[in-house]
Design an enzyme around this catalytic site. Structure first.
Site, PDB file in Angstrom:
ATOM      1  N   ARG A   1      13.262   4.268  12.596  1.00  0.00           N
ATOM      2  CA  ARG A   1      11.874   5.276  12.531  1.00  0.00           C
ATOM      3  C   ARG A   1      11.111   5.082  13.846  1.00  0.00           C
ATOM      4  NH1 ARG A   1       9.242   4.970   6.848  1.00  0.00           N
ATOM      5  NH2 ARG A   1       8.088   6.641   7.805  1.00  0.00           N
TER       6      ARG A   1
ATOM      7  N   TYR B   1      11.210   8.885   1.433  1.00  0.00           N
ATOM      8  CA  TYR B   1      11.057   7.914   0.548  1.00  0.00           C
ATOM      9  C   TYR B   1      11.910   8.371  -0.828  1.00  0.00           C
ATOM     10  CZ  TYR B   1       7.902   5.666   3.545  1.00  0.00           C
ATOM     11  OH  TYR B   1       7.193   5.202   4.601  1.00  0.00           O
TER      12      TYR B   1
ATOM     13  N   SER C   1      13.137   3.165   3.244  1.00  0.00           N
ATOM     14  CA  SER C   1      13.678   3.578   4.579  1.00  0.00           C
ATOM     15  C   SER C   1      14.282   2.523   5.711  1.00  0.00           C
ATOM     16  CB  SER C   1      12.423   4.393   5.489  1.00  0.00           C
ATOM     17  OG  SER C   1      11.366   3.463   5.500  1.00  0.00           O
TER      18      SER C   1
ATOM     19  N   GLU D   1      12.984  -9.233   1.886  1.00  0.00           N
ATOM     20  CA  GLU D   1      12.353  -8.047   2.290  1.00  0.00           C
ATOM     21  C   GLU D   1      12.936  -6.793   2.004  1.00  0.00           C
ATOM     22  OE1 GLU D   1      11.584  -8.215   6.516  1.00  0.00           O
ATOM     23  OE2 GLU D   1      10.566  -6.269   6.681  1.00  0.00           O
TER      24      GLU D   1
ATOM     25  N   ARG E   1       7.185   0.480  13.808  1.00  0.00           N
ATOM     26  CA  ARG E   1       7.839   0.115  12.263  1.00  0.00           C
ATOM     27  C   ARG E   1       9.132  -0.779  12.651  1.00  0.00           C
ATOM     28  NH1 ARG E   1       5.605   3.581   8.413  1.00  0.00           N
ATOM     29  NH2 ARG E   1       5.323   5.604   9.350  1.00  0.00           N
TER      30      ARG E   1
ATOM     31  N   HIS F   1       4.244  -4.615   9.007  1.00  0.00           N
ATOM     32  CA  HIS F   1       4.079  -4.271  10.463  1.00  0.00           C
ATOM     33  C   HIS F   1       2.807  -4.901  10.982  1.00  0.00           C
ATOM     34  CE1 HIS F   1       7.544  -1.716   9.362  1.00  0.00           C
ATOM     35  NE2 HIS F   1       6.552  -0.793   8.877  1.00  0.00           N
TER      36      HIS F   1
ATOM     37  N   PRO G   1       0.858  -1.183  -0.069  1.00  0.00           N
ATOM     38  CA  PRO G   1      -0.033  -0.043  -0.015  1.00  0.00           C
ATOM     39  C   PRO G   1       0.781   1.198  -0.002  1.00  0.00           C
ATOM     40  CG  PRO G   1      -0.141  -0.883   2.276  1.00  0.00           C
ATOM     41  CD  PRO G   1       0.339  -2.144   0.987  1.00  0.00           C
ATOM     42  N   ASN G   2       0.331   2.280  -0.627  1.00  0.00           N
ATOM     43  CA  ASN G   2       0.946   3.479  -0.675  1.00  0.00           C
ATOM     44  C   ASN G   2       2.029   3.633  -1.520  1.00  0.00           C
ATOM     45  OD1 ASN G   2      -1.442   5.136   0.975  1.00  0.00           O
ATOM     46  ND2 ASN G   2      -0.332   3.600   2.607  1.00  0.00           N
TER      47      ASN G   2
ATOM     48  N   ARG H   1       5.101  11.289  -2.058  1.00  0.00           N
ATOM     49  CA  ARG H   1       4.833  10.962  -0.766  1.00  0.00           C
ATOM     50  C   ARG H   1       5.975  10.938   0.047  1.00  0.00           C
ATOM     51  NH1 ARG H   1       4.580   4.713   1.232  1.00  0.00           N
ATOM     52  NH2 ARG H   1       3.826   4.898   3.197  1.00  0.00           N
TER      53      ARG H   1
ATOM     54  N   ALA I   1       3.243  -0.890   4.586  1.00  0.00           N
ATOM     55  CA  ALA I   1       2.579  -0.860   6.147  1.00  0.00           C
ATOM     56  C   ALA I   1       2.119  -2.213   6.597  1.00  0.00           C
ATOM     57  CB  ALA I   1       1.327   0.355   6.299  1.00  0.00           C
TER      58      ALA I   1
ATOM     59  N   ASP J   1       2.157 -15.781   6.509  1.00  0.00           N
ATOM     60  CA  ASP J   1       1.734 -17.096   6.332  1.00  0.00           C
ATOM     61  C   ASP J   1       1.990 -17.478   4.824  1.00  0.00           C
ATOM     62  OD1 ASP J   1       1.403 -17.555   8.985  1.00  0.00           O
ATOM     63  OD2 ASP J   1      -1.223 -17.501   8.801  1.00  0.00           O
TER      64      ASP J   1
ATOM     65  N   HIS K   1      12.886  -2.495   2.002  1.00  0.00           N
ATOM     66  CA  HIS K   1      12.200  -1.124   2.489  1.00  0.00           C
ATOM     67  C   HIS K   1      13.186  -0.047   1.963  1.00  0.00           C
ATOM     68  CE1 HIS K   1       9.248  -3.055   4.927  1.00  0.00           C
ATOM     69  NE2 HIS K   1      10.215  -3.848   5.539  1.00  0.00           N
TER      70      HIS K   1
ATOM     71  N   ASN L   1       8.212  -5.383  -0.869  1.00  0.00           N
ATOM     72  CA  ASN L   1       8.051  -4.240  -0.111  1.00  0.00           C
ATOM     73  C   ASN L   1       6.544  -4.293   0.438  1.00  0.00           C
ATOM     74  OD1 ASN L   1       7.740  -1.992   1.325  1.00  0.00           O
ATOM     75  ND2 ASN L   1       8.937  -0.706   0.051  1.00  0.00           N
TER      76      ASN L   1
END
Ligand code: DQA
Length: 148
Positions: A110, A26, A105, A101, A114, A83, A13-14, A21, A80, A90, A103, A77
């Protein structure tokens, strides 16, 4: 046996709003810019990229399941959902391919909420804090893993 040379890059998301953003966190590159970088990086190691973004948790779960048979490596990525999502965790645990994984940032530098990731325990490794370069490093790491 068919040799799969496809790295899937899934975005949560986002991340569709990268470039607009929180630029200080970012960076100014759009998700399309990052996709191009991923394609260029993967091409050097002779891998294809399947690049997707969704704002919906269930769609990400479905794509992780799809990657089970279609991908040779996965970079994710989860935004949100990193978290919060036991469901994505799963689904990732069903895969027997290398998973990175990603990210932009450094999530550990942070807010405290997070610092917890549901993705890490199901991943081969984690790259965070290098902006768009995190994706490039993840693709290189996956390519190296698969050529072992
Ligand atoms: C992010 C970090 C997450 O905490 C956040 O919710 C995001 C982006 C990153 O790439 O730095 O959406 O995954």
């Amino acid at each position: 046996m068919v040799t799969r040379r496809s790295i899937w890059v899934l975005n949560g998301p986002n991340l569709n709003l990268l470039g607009e953003r929180e630029l200080g966190i970012y960076g100014g590159e759009s998700l399309a810019d990052i996709e191009l970088r991923c394609r260029d990086t993967a091409a050097k190691s002779d891998f294809n990229i399947e690049f997707r973004q969704s704002n919906h948790e269930g769609e990400l779960v479905a794509w992780v399941q799809e990657a089970r048979t279609a991908a040779s490596g996965l970079a994710i990525n989860a935004g949100a959902y990193t978290h919060t999502s036991v469901a994505v965790h799963d689904a990732l645990r069903l895969l027997d391919i290398p998973i990175v994984e990603v990210h932009l940032s450094n999530i550990f530098a942070r807010e405290e909420f997070r610092h917890k990731s549901y993705i890490s325990a199901a991943a081969t490794g984690v790259v965070c804090g290098f902006g768009a370069m995190s994706y490039v490093l993840a693709i290189d790491a996956l390519a190296a893993q698969m050529d072992l």
